[in-house]
Design a protein around this motif. Structure first.
Motif, PDB file in Angstrom:
ATOM      1  N   ASN A 542     -15.140  -9.079 -10.794  1.00 38.09           N
ATOM      2  CA  ASN A 542     -16.042  -9.478  -9.467  1.00 38.09           C
ATOM      3  C   ASN A 542     -15.290 -10.380  -8.888  1.00 38.09           C
ATOM      4  N   VAL A 543     -14.443 -11.362  -9.534  1.00 31.46           N
ATOM      5  CA  VAL A 543     -13.585 -12.361  -8.857  1.00 31.46           C
ATOM      6  C   VAL A 543     -12.396 -11.538  -8.244  1.00 31.46           C
ATOM      7  N   SER A 544     -12.927 -11.286  -6.969  1.00 30.04           N
ATOM      8  CA  SER A 544     -11.769 -10.391  -6.266  1.00 30.04           C
ATOM      9  C   SER A 544     -10.196 -10.609  -6.329  1.00 30.04           C
ATOM     10  N   GLY A 545      -9.961 -11.983  -6.569  1.00 23.19           N
ATOM     11  CA  GLY A 545      -8.713 -12.691  -6.434  1.00 23.19           C
ATOM     12  C   GLY A 545      -7.804 -11.946  -7.785  1.00 23.19           C
ATOM     13  N   MET A 546      -8.608 -11.707  -8.744  1.00 24.85           N
ATOM     14  CA  MET A 546      -8.080 -11.197 -10.006  1.00 24.85           C
ATOM     15  C   MET A 546      -7.601  -9.829  -9.805  1.00 24.85           C
ATOM     16  N   THR A 547      -8.450  -8.964  -9.002  1.00 19.42           N
ATOM     17  CA  THR A 547      -8.255  -7.676  -8.809  1.00 19.42           C
ATOM     18  C   THR A 547      -7.025  -7.511  -7.992  1.00 19.42           C
ATOM     19  N   ARG A 548      -7.259  -8.275  -6.907  1.00 13.25           N
ATOM     20  CA  ARG A 548      -5.886  -8.235  -5.833  1.00 13.25           C
ATOM     21  C   ARG A 548      -4.664  -8.513  -6.472  1.00 13.25           C
ATOM     22  N   VAL A 549      -4.372  -9.375  -7.483  1.00 15.11           N
ATOM     23  CA  VAL A 549      -3.120  -9.839  -8.165  1.00 15.11           C
ATOM     24  C   VAL A 549      -2.785  -8.431  -8.864  1.00 15.11           C
ATOM     25  N   ILE A 550      -3.902  -7.630  -9.551  1.00 14.41           N
ATOM     26  CA  ILE A 550      -3.366  -6.350 -10.191  1.00 14.41           C
ATOM     27  C   ILE A 550      -3.010  -5.262  -9.082  1.00 14.41           C
ATOM     28  N   ASP A 551      -3.730  -5.142  -8.009  1.00 15.26           N
ATOM     29  CA  ASP A 551      -3.146  -4.158  -7.122  1.00 15.26           C
ATOM     30  C   ASP A 551      -1.783  -4.640  -6.425  1.00 15.26           C
ATOM     31  N   SER A 552      -1.593  -5.808  -6.115  1.00 17.28           N
ATOM     32  CA  SER A 552      -0.245  -6.002  -5.575  1.00 17.28           C
ATOM     33  C   SER A 552       0.904  -5.913  -6.687  1.00 17.28           C
ATOM     34  N   TYR A 553       0.553  -6.234  -7.819  1.00 19.41           N
ATOM     35  CA  TYR A 553       1.460  -6.039  -9.249  1.00 19.41           C
ATOM     36  C   TYR A 553       1.754  -4.572  -9.356  1.00 19.41           C
ATOM     37  N   ASN A 554       0.864  -3.721  -9.049  1.00 15.73           N
ATOM     38  CA  ASN A 554       0.881  -2.232  -9.370  1.00 15.73           C
ATOM     39  C   ASN A 554       1.840  -1.673  -8.127  1.00 15.73           C
ATOM     40  N   LYS A 561       2.239   4.574  -6.568  1.00 12.75           N
ATOM     41  CA  LYS A 561       3.179   5.146  -5.970  1.00 12.75           C
ATOM     42  C   LYS A 561       2.587   5.272  -4.399  1.00 12.75           C
ATOM     43  N   GLY A 562       3.663   4.864  -3.431  1.00 13.64           N
ATOM     44  CA  GLY A 562       3.549   4.758  -2.168  1.00 13.64           C
ATOM     45  C   GLY A 562       2.439   3.967  -1.555  1.00 13.64           C
ATOM     46  N   ALA A 563       2.131   2.851  -2.518  1.00 14.84           N
ATOM     47  CA  ALA A 563       0.959   1.939  -2.253  1.00 14.84           C
ATOM     48  C   ALA A 563      -0.212   2.529  -1.900  1.00 14.84           C
ATOM     49  N   GLU A 564      -0.374   3.853  -2.417  1.00 17.97           N
ATOM     50  CA  GLU A 564      -1.766   4.544  -1.968  1.00 17.97           C
ATOM     51  C   GLU A 564      -3.058   3.764  -2.366  1.00 17.97           C
ATOM     52  N   VAL A 565      -3.151   3.145  -3.393  1.00 15.07           N
ATOM     53  CA  VAL A 565      -4.283   2.542  -3.843  1.00 15.07           C
ATOM     54  C   VAL A 565      -4.524   1.407  -3.199  1.00 15.07           C
ATOM     55  N   TYR A 566      -3.470   0.352  -2.815  1.00 12.34           N
ATOM     56  CA  TYR A 566      -3.391  -0.703  -2.143  1.00 12.34           C
ATOM     57  C   TYR A 566      -4.026  -0.568  -0.796  1.00 12.34           C
ATOM     58  N   ILE A 567      -3.016   0.279   0.078  1.00 11.44           N
ATOM     59  CA  ILE A 567      -3.656   0.510   1.205  1.00 11.44           C
ATOM     60  C   ILE A 567      -4.940   1.010   1.513  1.00 11.44           C
ATOM     61  N   ASN A 568      -5.491   1.813   0.470  1.00 12.25           N
ATOM     62  CA  ASN A 568      -6.676   2.445   0.408  1.00 12.25           C
ATOM     63  C   ASN A 568      -7.879   1.315   0.368  1.00 12.25           C
ATOM     64  N   ASN A 569      -7.547   0.274  -0.418  1.00  6.74           N
ATOM     65  CA  ASN A 569      -8.409  -0.805  -0.443  1.00  6.74           C
ATOM     66  C   ASN A 569      -8.298  -2.128   0.496  1.00  6.74           C
ATOM     67  N   TYR A 570      -7.051  -2.169   1.129  1.00  6.41           N
ATOM     68  CA  TYR A 570      -7.109  -3.282   1.946  1.00  6.41           C
ATOM     69  C   TYR A 570      -6.640  -3.132   3.363  1.00  6.41           C
ATOM     70  N   ALA A 571      -6.373  -1.851   3.763  1.00  3.65           N
ATOM     71  CA  ALA A 571      -6.186  -1.711   5.260  1.00  3.65           C
ATOM     72  C   ALA A 571      -7.352  -2.036   5.861  1.00  3.65           C
ATOM     73  N   ASN A 572      -6.832  -2.728   7.098  1.00  9.50           N
ATOM     74  CA  ASN A 572      -7.784  -3.153   8.259  1.00  9.50           C
ATOM     75  C   ASN A 572      -8.848  -4.048   7.621  1.00  9.50           C
TER      76      ASN A 572
END
Length: 803
Positions: A542-554, A561-572
């Protein structure tokens, strides 16, 4: 040659359908098959002999329903029924090299939390069968036609703890590649291999061609012999009122032969397969050459419906733990399970893949609390758990009552700890966390921690636990007190990953105790640990900074692949709001003391928070009328759960929990209606019944619960209901809709007779039918108006007929 050695290099052929043969030889509708072991032993012996003469290596005792709950209906003791069945099989076997399998089928009731039957009660029921079977002289324990992995686990433990016989297990799958309760083939393989069965696979439900996708998946995963016993296709009703099947013996044998190339080593038949089918099967496989099939191992944990493979970074949520959490401690002391469940739900919504469960407090009974919390969590969600305790009894309790394959946290390098805990890990088929410390404490240097890690992995292997099931924790020390050791932890993680090839785990937030702005230290350390090979970070998701680190690491390490999850979570999403983007609502308090009535009742129903539903309903009644609450909150919530069930996003346990949660809300609403003399909220009456001759009512009971909570008044006639009773009750209650259920092929005719009698008596309402043996074609052929493939479909039928 022993049986276990035989099936490694040979095909073992089981017999076919006992029920089909009994039906051919005059079994009366509704008659308990096990009674024939006493009354007509010659008939049973003749069936066994026919299968042996057809080439079966294994004959199965006539004990499929020989459990105490079913046998009490005909006043027959388990020991008498089992002993008689085994004696008949032994007589039929004679001097042949035929094996005898003790046939154990489902109990016929749902286990908690879906139903009311406890795990311990189920265990005792199965134990009674196993003990007598072993005493009477069987060669194999066959546990078959299971749909609930939890019930199967109880049966396996009963078999292995009370005998030394080989244990074969099969589940029955549907065309969606799931069992009735939502178990996947992969979860079945992970759990059953972990529990140490000797063969596993699938039987009943479908014909061989329909089962092919399930069998292929099982064969791609299993490291032990795979067993397949399909039906002779799908059942139909012939003109002569005898149940027929749509697959010929030639088609049946051809398809099963093709499975052998994929790794199937145990074959036979289920419903509809006579000795002719087994004879044809024997002719096709006797000269077939076998090829060795090697399968790789991988790290994974699971519940029945969700498997989490450790093939990338997987988050273990840390919040179900009383350490340093005053409110959580109070919740444990007071038995406030809704607070605990909210912690679980919020972590899953924030991105946790696995939940750590620690309930250790000096002032509570930890084993009992561990059992209760695991049951409550598994009742509403399908996320795998990590059982976290230092109490030996709590550890075994957690492992025994967990439904699936868990992680145990933990063992360390002390010999006494390893030799006490690892046998439990092996027995229950869990994964385990190994801490790199021993009687000397935590070593300062990475090399010393590595040596302890190696010792743990080697000792685990000694107990038969593969490296893939050992997750090494190189231990995070507080940087404010032991700054030099931080680098040693990171170095040790890399050494374990590169030199031992083991998965790694760390309690990340331990790093920052005593420092200001702990989140910054935690996030930075997490990034460093991931780069050094950390697989399983234990964090607060629930500390989103931690999950953001993992998302960016992935993204940076090419896992996303293709930053699909990252874009889905953080676009706009603006930077300032990205902190809560993934955790929206995850950290909010949804306990009964702070209910947002305009949102939370629907949320509560969807999540299955039963106790919270009462308080939320009370709060809503301050601003809404009873029918408004039903139509604006409860029905939409059930519809959403039903839609997710249809899509395979939720499964039967969650569907039932949602219905039970609505029931709690309804109890408040009904009490208010009585006080105010308001109009009843019933939407109409529906009769449901399991037809004459059929003693299985699990499916009917589920339909009843779901429809009840949509506001329909249910008149449940029970199971084995005579045709006359259904007709009389339909007239008495003047209902517009009747639901009939059948699970046995032998009772399809009874279902048809019931429909015919209703029509002849002038009933002009609608009739829907369902059950494991019923298909849409069958429903049309026997004169039903609707076919309900599941409980959700029954709701749509009720809406169409009654509104």
């Amino acid at each position: 040659m022993g049986l276990k050695e035989y099936i490694k290099d040979n095909i073992l052929i089981f017999d076919g359908a006992m029920g089909t043969m009994l039906q051919k030889k005059g079994l009366k509708l509704g008659e308990n098959p096990e009674l024939l072991n006493i009354k007509e032993p010659d008939i049973i012996e003749e069936i066994h002999r026919e299968y042996i003469e057809s080439g079966a290596n294994v004959i199965t005792t006539n004990t499929f329903g020989a459990n105490e709950l079913k046998l009490k209906l005909c006043n027959l003791e388990v020991e008498v029924a089992v002993d008689a069945a085994v004696k008949i099989a032994r007589k039929a076997k004679g001097d042949s090299n035929t094996y005898i399998a003790l046939d154990i089928g489902p109990i016929g009731e749902l286990l908690e939390p879906m139903g009311t039957l406890s795990f311990d009660r189920a265990y005792e029921i199965f134990k009674r069968q196993v003990v007598q079977g072993a005493k009477s002289g069987v060669d194999i324990v066959l546990i078959e036609t299971m749909t609930d992995l939890y019930e199967l686990k109880a049966a396996i433990l009963a078999a292995k703890e009370n005998s030394d016989l080989p244990v074969f297990c099969t589940m029955t799958f549907e065309e969606n590649l799931r069992t009735f309760t939502g178990c996947s083939p992969e979860a079945m393989v992970l759990v059953l291999e972990g529990l140490g069965v000797d063969a596993l696979g699938v039987n009943c439900s479908l014909g061989p061609k329909q089962l092919k996708p399930v069998i292929e998946e099982i064969c791609n995963l299993a490291h032990i012999p795979v067993m397949v016993q399909p039906n002779a296709g799908l059942p139909t009703l012939s003109i002569g009122n005898e149940t027929k099947y749509d697959v010929t013996k030639e088609e049946f044998a051809d398809t099963l032969c093709s499975f052998i190339d994929s790794g199937v080593r145990v074959i036979g038949g289920c419903c509809g397969t006579t000795p002719d089918y087994i004879k044809e099967l024997n002719l096709r496989v006797k000269d077939k050459k076998l090829t060795a099939v090697e399968r790789s191992y991988y790290s994974a944990v699971c519940t029945p419906s969700k498997v989490v493979r450790i093939d990338g970074v997987r988050i273990i949520g840390e919040r179900i733990n009383p350490t340093g959490k005053k409110i959580f401690k109070e919740a444990l002391k007071n038995g406030d399970f809704d607070y605990i469940l909210n912690q679980a739900v919020s972590q899953i919504e924030a991105g946790a893949h696995i939940l750590d469960v620690n309930v250790g407090l000096p002032e509570i009974d930890e084993p009992t609390m561990m059992h209760r919390v695991i049951k409550e969590i598994q009742g509403i969600m399908d996320t795998p758990l990590q059982i976290d305790s230092s109490d030996h009894k709590a550890i075994e309790t957690g492992l025994r009552y967990y439904n699936g394959k868990p992680i145990l946290n933990s063992v360390n390098g002390e010999d006494e700890v390893l030799d006490r805990i690892l046998p439990l890990v092996k027995k229950y088929g869990a994964s385990v966390v190994g801490l790199t410390l021993d009687e000397r404490g935590i070593p300062a240097k990475a090399e010393e921690r590595f040596e302890i890690a190696k010792k743990i992995i080697d000792r685990a292997a000694h107990y038969g636990i593969r490296k893939e099931d050992v997750f090494i924790d190189c231990l995070v020390l507080t940087v404010s007190a032991q700054q030099k050791e931080v680098q040693e932890t990171l170095k040790a993680v890399r050494m374990v990953k590169e030199n031992l090839g083991a998965k790694t785990v760390l309690g990340v937030s331990n790093i920052s105790f005593g420092l200001p702005n702990r989140e910054l230290i935690n996030e930075t350390f997490l990034a460093l640990a991931l780069a050094n090979g950390l697989d399983l970070p234990i964090i607060n998701p629930n500390v989103s900074g931690m999950t953001r680190v993992i998302d960016s690491y992935n993204v940076l390490y090419n896992y996303d692949k293709g930053a699909e999850v990252y874009i889905n979570n953080y676009a706009n999403v603006e930077v300032s709001t990205a902190v809560t983007a993934k955790g929206d609502g995850a950290g909010k308090n949804t306990s009964s003391n702070n209910v947002n009535v305009e949102h939370d009742l629907k949320y509560i129903v969807i999540k299955g928070l039963k106790e919270e539903a009462k308080q939320a309903t009370i709060e809503l009644l301050k601003v809404k009328k009873e029918l408004e609450i039903v139509n604006e909150y409860l029905i939409p919530a059930l519809d959403e759960v039903g839609n997710k069930y249809e899509k395979g996003e939720l499964f039967l346990p969650q569907l039932i929990q949602a219905a039970e949660t609505v029931k709690n809300s309804f109890s408040i609403l009904k009490a208010e209606i009585v006080k105010s003399n308001a109009k009843s909220i019933s939407k109409g009456k529906i009769i449901v019944a399991t037809v004459k001759g059929d003693i299985h009512d699990i499916g009917k009971n589920i339909v009843k619960v779901i429809l009840e909570n949509y506001g329909y008044e249910m008149i449940d006639l029970g199971k084995d209901v005579p045709v006359k009773t259904v007709v009389e009750e339909a007239k008495k209650h003047n209902v517009s809709l009747i639901g009939l259920s059948a699970l046995m092929t032998t009772t399809l005719r009874s279902m048809e007779e019931t429909i015919k009698a209703l029509r002849e008596d002038g009933y002009d309402g609608k009739i829907f039918v369902g059950g494991a043996v019923v298909t849409k074609d069958t429903a049309e052929r026997i004169g039903a108006d609707f076919y309900a493939k599941d409980a959700k479909e029954s709701v749509e039928i009720a809406k169409e007929v009654l509104g």
